[in-house]
Design an enzyme around this catalytic site. Structure first.
Site, PDB file in Angstrom:
ATOM      1  N   HIS A  17       0.845  -1.202   0.000  1.00 42.11           N
ATOM      2  CA  HIS A  17       0.000   0.000   0.000  1.00 42.11           C
ATOM      3  C   HIS A  17       0.881   1.253   0.000  1.00 42.11           C
ATOM      4  O   HIS A  17       0.638   2.204  -0.747  1.00 42.11           O
ATOM      5  CB  HIS A  17      -0.858   0.066   1.283  1.00 42.11           C
ATOM      6  N   LYS A  41     -15.561  -6.646   5.019  1.00 47.13           N
ATOM      7  CA  LYS A  41     -14.805  -7.628   5.806  1.00 47.13           C
ATOM      8  C   LYS A  41     -14.838  -7.144   7.260  1.00 47.13           C
ATOM      9  O   LYS A  41     -14.802  -5.948   7.498  1.00 47.13           O
ATOM     10  CB  LYS A  41     -13.346  -7.644   5.325  1.00 47.13           C
ATOM     11  N   ARG A  90      -2.099  -5.987  -8.477  1.00 49.62           N
ATOM     12  CA  ARG A  90      -1.026  -6.935  -8.195  1.00 49.62           C
ATOM     13  C   ARG A  90      -0.894  -7.973  -9.298  1.00 49.62           C
ATOM     14  O   ARG A  90       0.168  -8.231  -9.807  1.00 49.62           O
ATOM     15  CB  ARG A  90      -1.271  -7.643  -6.860  1.00 49.62           C
ATOM     16  N   SER A 128      -3.064  -7.563   2.954  1.00 48.45           N
ATOM     17  CA  SER A 128      -3.275  -7.451   4.394  1.00 48.45           C
ATOM     18  C   SER A 128      -3.695  -8.807   4.965  1.00 48.45           C
ATOM     19  O   SER A 128      -3.266  -9.185   6.057  1.00 48.45           O
ATOM     20  CB  SER A 128      -4.364  -6.421   4.695  1.00 48.45           C
TER      21      SER A 128
END
Ligand code: PNS
Length: 160
Positions: A17, A41, A90, A128
């Protein structure tokens, strides 16, 4: 220079990040890192802690501020005077979902453009979630997250 938003859950912020935020800070005028309040989440870190950690690790970037948002990201972008949403990509697996969000955001508010940045190769496998899992299982996360995040994660996992 146009202003940008870098949104996410940041639960917690990783070096991946941070790499995107740093690169965005060179390309845009004011950059707002937007920490999502109502992440779907259920986060490990409460909002205050996610914001605190994000602020601390971005403190060396003079044109970067950290805020929180609830509801539609494009509305927050407009509120912050941003005309770009910056996202890190990514791998191909990120693309489909990101494309859907980018197209929907443009439909909602055509004045805000989504800009994708390729993640640094060394962070292409980083998320994460994986950092939290490694930490929970006692593995080393050195180099994957800033040092203060590493400490907080260790403490948080220890509390559980
Ligand atoms: O770090 P994350 O969890 O991948 O971040 C996802 C986030 C918060 C950027 C995304 O869920 C989002 O933009 N939420 C805001 C809600 C919204 O605007 N939805 C419409 C987009 S299609």
């Amino acid at each position: 220079m146009p202003n940008a938003i870098v949104p996410g859950s940041f639960d917690p912020i990783t070096n991946g990040h941070l790499d995107i935020i740093e690169r965005a800070s060179h390309l845009f005028g004011q950059v707002t890192v937007a920490v999502a309040i109502n992440s779907t989440k259920s986060p490990l870190f409460p909002l205050e802690e996610r914001v605190e950690m994000t602020r601390e690790v971005c403190s060396h970037l003079s044109n970067v501020t950290v805020g929180t948002f609830e509801g539609l990201l494009v509305e927050y972008a407009v509120q912050r005077g941003a005309t770009a949403i910056v996202k890190g990509l990514r791998a191909v697996s990120d693309f489909e979902y990101e494309l859907q969000m980018a197209l929907m955001n443009r439909r909602l508010y055509p004045g805000v453009e989504t800009v994708f940045m390729m993640t640094g190769a060394e962070y292409s496998y980083l998320s994460s979630s994986i950092v939290k899992e490694i930490s929970r299982l006692g593995g080393s996360i050195e180099g994957l997250v800033p040092e203060i995040v590493e400490k907080r994660l260790r403490r948080k996992i220890g509390e559980k």
